[in-house]
Design an enzyme around this catalytic site. Sequence first.
Site, PDB file in Angstrom:
ATOM      1  N   ALA A  66      -9.925   4.435   6.784  1.00 40.91           N
ATOM      2  CA  ALA A  66     -10.453   3.663   7.625  1.00 40.91           C
ATOM      3  C   ALA A  66     -10.839   2.152   7.335  1.00 40.91           C
ATOM      4  CB  ALA A  66     -11.872   4.523   8.212  1.00 40.91           C
ATOM      5  N   GLY A 109      -9.064   7.964   6.035  1.00 49.20           N
ATOM      6  CA  GLY A 109      -8.331   8.253   7.301  1.00 49.20           C
ATOM      7  C   GLY A 109      -7.044   8.089   7.525  1.00 49.20           C
ATOM      8  N   GLU A 112      -6.118  11.480   6.909  1.00 47.93           N
ATOM      9  CA  GLU A 112      -6.623  12.366   7.931  1.00 47.93           C
ATOM     10  C   GLU A 112      -5.731  12.222   9.259  1.00 47.93           C
ATOM     11  OE1 GLU A 112     -10.377  10.474   7.345  1.00 47.93           O
ATOM     12  OE2 GLU A 112     -11.505  12.741   7.563  1.00 47.93           O
ATOM     13  N   GLU A 132     -13.326   9.004   0.074  1.00 49.53           N
ATOM     14  CA  GLU A 132     -14.715   8.434   0.741  1.00 49.53           C
ATOM     15  C   GLU A 132     -15.777   8.541  -0.182  1.00 49.53           C
ATOM     16  OE1 GLU A 132     -12.232  10.488   2.466  1.00 49.53           O
ATOM     17  OE2 GLU A 132     -12.087   9.838   4.268  1.00 49.53           O
TER      18      GLU A 132
HETATM   19  N1  CO8 Z   1     -10.176  -0.817   4.545  1.00 51.69           N
HETATM   20  C1  CO8 Z   1     -10.206  -2.361   4.596  1.00 51.69           C
HETATM   21  N2  CO8 Z   1      -9.228  -2.955   3.766  1.00 51.69           N
HETATM   22  C2  CO8 Z   1      -8.440  -2.405   3.159  1.00 51.69           C
HETATM   23  C3  CO8 Z   1      -8.726  -0.920   2.833  1.00 51.69           C
HETATM   24  C4  CO8 Z   1      -9.455  -0.272   3.532  1.00 51.69           C
HETATM   25  N3  CO8 Z   1      -9.652   0.932   3.599  1.00 51.69           N
HETATM   26  N4  CO8 Z   1      -7.586  -0.635   1.923  1.00 51.69           N
HETATM   27  C5  CO8 Z   1      -7.006  -1.884   1.278  1.00 51.69           C
HETATM   28  N5  CO8 Z   1      -7.690  -2.996   2.091  1.00 51.69           N
HETATM   29  C6  CO8 Z   1      -7.302  -4.213   1.627  1.00 51.69           C
HETATM   30  C7  CO8 Z   1      -7.895  -4.869   0.621  1.00 51.69           C
HETATM   31  O1  CO8 Z   1      -9.274  -5.115   0.723  1.00 51.69           O
HETATM   32  C8  CO8 Z   1      -7.007  -5.746   0.227  1.00 51.69           C
HETATM   33  O2  CO8 Z   1      -7.309  -6.999   1.191  1.00 51.69           O
HETATM   34  P1  CO8 Z   1      -7.510  -8.620   0.526  1.00 51.69           P
HETATM   35  O3  CO8 Z   1      -6.129  -8.937  -0.150  1.00 51.69           O
HETATM   36  O4  CO8 Z   1      -8.210  -9.355   1.674  1.00 51.69           O
HETATM   37  O5  CO8 Z   1      -8.680  -8.308  -0.594  1.00 51.69           O
HETATM   38  C9  CO8 Z   1      -5.622  -5.585   0.804  1.00 51.69           C
HETATM   39  O6  CO8 Z   1      -5.950  -4.394   1.651  1.00 51.69           O
HETATM   40  C10 CO8 Z   1      -4.879  -4.872  -0.415  1.00 51.69           C
HETATM   41  O7  CO8 Z   1      -5.428  -4.029  -1.043  1.00 51.69           O
HETATM   42  P2  CO8 Z   1      -5.853  -3.968  -2.764  1.00 51.69           P
HETATM   43  O8  CO8 Z   1      -5.691  -5.418  -3.071  1.00 51.69           O
HETATM   44  O9  CO8 Z   1      -6.918  -3.291  -3.020  1.00 51.69           O
HETATM   45  O10 CO8 Z   1      -4.406  -3.221  -3.092  1.00 51.69           O
HETATM   46  P3  CO8 Z   1      -4.170  -2.399  -4.475  1.00 51.69           P
HETATM   47  O11 CO8 Z   1      -2.792  -2.052  -4.382  1.00 51.69           O
HETATM   48  O12 CO8 Z   1      -4.726  -3.155  -5.747  1.00 51.69           O
HETATM   49  O13 CO8 Z   1      -4.876  -1.001  -4.240  1.00 51.69           O
HETATM   50  C11 CO8 Z   1      -5.729   1.030  -3.085  1.00 51.69           C
HETATM   51  C12 CO8 Z   1      -4.743  -0.124  -3.139  1.00 51.69           C
HETATM   52  C13 CO8 Z   1      -5.940   1.774  -4.261  1.00 51.69           C
HETATM   53  C14 CO8 Z   1      -5.093   1.635  -1.728  1.00 51.69           C
HETATM   54  C15 CO8 Z   1      -6.778   0.396  -2.503  1.00 51.69           C
HETATM   55  O14 CO8 Z   1      -6.828  -0.914  -1.710  1.00 51.69           O
HETATM   56  C16 CO8 Z   1      -8.168   0.970  -2.066  1.00 51.69           C
HETATM   57  O15 CO8 Z   1      -8.802   1.777  -2.874  1.00 51.69           O
HETATM   58  N6  CO8 Z   1      -8.101   1.021  -0.690  1.00 51.69           N
HETATM   59  C17 CO8 Z   1      -9.414   2.059  -0.206  1.00 51.69           C
HETATM   60  C18 CO8 Z   1      -9.093   3.308   0.042  1.00 51.69           C
HETATM   61  C19 CO8 Z   1     -10.193   4.250   0.509  1.00 51.69           C
HETATM   62  O16 CO8 Z   1     -11.278   4.279  -0.002  1.00 51.69           O
HETATM   63  N7  CO8 Z   1     -10.233   4.713   1.880  1.00 51.69           N
HETATM   64  C20 CO8 Z   1     -10.945   5.568   2.363  1.00 51.69           C
HETATM   65  C21 CO8 Z   1     -11.526   4.583   3.455  1.00 51.69           C
HETATM   66  S1  CO8 Z   1     -13.027   5.414   4.110  1.00 51.69           S
HETATM   67  C22 CO8 Z   1     -12.339   6.280   5.529  1.00 51.69           C
HETATM   68  O17 CO8 Z   1     -11.108   6.242   5.479  1.00 51.69           O
HETATM   69  C23 CO8 Z   1     -13.330   7.146   6.098  1.00 51.69           C
HETATM   70  C24 CO8 Z   1     -12.458   7.860   7.279  1.00 51.69           C
HETATM   71  C25 CO8 Z   1     -13.454   8.347   8.604  1.00 51.69           C
HETATM   72  C26 CO8 Z   1     -13.662   7.334   9.354  1.00 51.69           C
HETATM   73  C27 CO8 Z   1     -14.443   7.811  10.847  1.00 51.69           C
HETATM   74  C28 CO8 Z   1     -14.860   6.757  11.646  1.00 51.69           C
HETATM   75  C29 CO8 Z   1     -13.648   5.974  12.231  1.00 51.69           C
END
Ligand code: CO8
Length: 258
Positions: A66, A109, A112, A132
């Site tokens: 998400a 998400g 999911e 998460e």
């Molecule tokens: N949300 C928003 N932006 C994201 C997300 C995300 N989940 N994941 C990546 N991005 C963005 C980064 O912020 C970055 O943007 P910017 O260049 O503007 O800073 C761009 O995508 C590229 O990402 P990274 O530079 O971080 O790329 P890496 O290769 O270094 O890392 C990862 C990749 C490991 C995937 C890393 O981006 C990461 O850890 N992302 C988050 C993963 C995460 O925690 N996911 C769970 C999110 S919470 C969730 O899903 C809850 C679900 C239930 C919700 C129900 C209500 C709707």
Amino acid sequence: MTDFETILVETRGRVGWITLNRPEALNALNSQVMRDVVAAAEEFDADDSIGAIVVTGSERAFAAGADIKEMADKTGLEMVMGDHFGAWGRFAAVRTPVIAAVSGYALGGGCELAMMCDIILAADTAQFGQPEINLAVIPGMGGTQRLIRAVGYYKAAELVLTGRIMKADEAERAGLVSRVVPASDLLDEAHKTAEIIAAKSLPSVYAAKAALDAAMETSLAEGLRFERHVFASLFDTADQKEGMAAFREKRSPDFTHR
Ligand code: CO8
């Protein structure tokens, strides 16, 4: 088809394709993505000429979760009033089988969303997880419920409580993924699988998906009763008569999806 902001939508034969298209955010699922995916899936579902749907992302990410930036400042009340959960439920409820073709990250998400689909095909680059807990929240789109049904309590508990990411081969061994293929073959394999399903009689495909869904939600006795009723109801379709006649006449069936 409606115009969409965050996804690409295409029809290839009897297969509807939905490609998440927010490369700048690794396909993070914001509310617009949710609206687009739900609307596209429901449009395909309402169309008899579509027999299967494929949902995919990019090579690097199916979806990295998400959208954390969209959610970060929200209150609990805003999360409830936004009703993100209900809308994703509409995606999970489409009658048409959905194949998730997962390459790269399927986290939070994203994992999911894959689990709302009926079949998960993974590229050898795919990574699955529910991280998460690292954000001081928990899965909110079905992760604690569907992951347990897919991989069992103990593995799901480890993944949800530690946030550990698993690679494609582990996900396949655990039963989350039905097949791992080389990344370069993923979309072709997804299309072939979708075409096989789309060539079947649509009423029987709807019935099979409904019966499989029932198994996730009901007791064995209830599920068996449901299956028996649905099985019997298919004997009122023209395709059942055609399918069984074709078998007796040693020819391929010509289904009309009626
Ligand atoms: N949300 C928003 N932006 C994201 C997300 C995300 N989940 N994941 C990546 N991005 C963005 C980064 O912020 C970055 O943007 P910017 O260049 O503007 O800073 C761009 O995508 C590229 O990402 P990274 O530079 O971080 O790329 P890496 O290769 O270094 O890392 C990862 C990749 C490991 C995937 C890393 O981006 C990461 O850890 N992302 C988050 C993963 C995460 O925690 N996911 C769970 C999110 S919470 C969730 O899903 C809850 C679900 C239930 C919700 C129900 C209500 C709707």
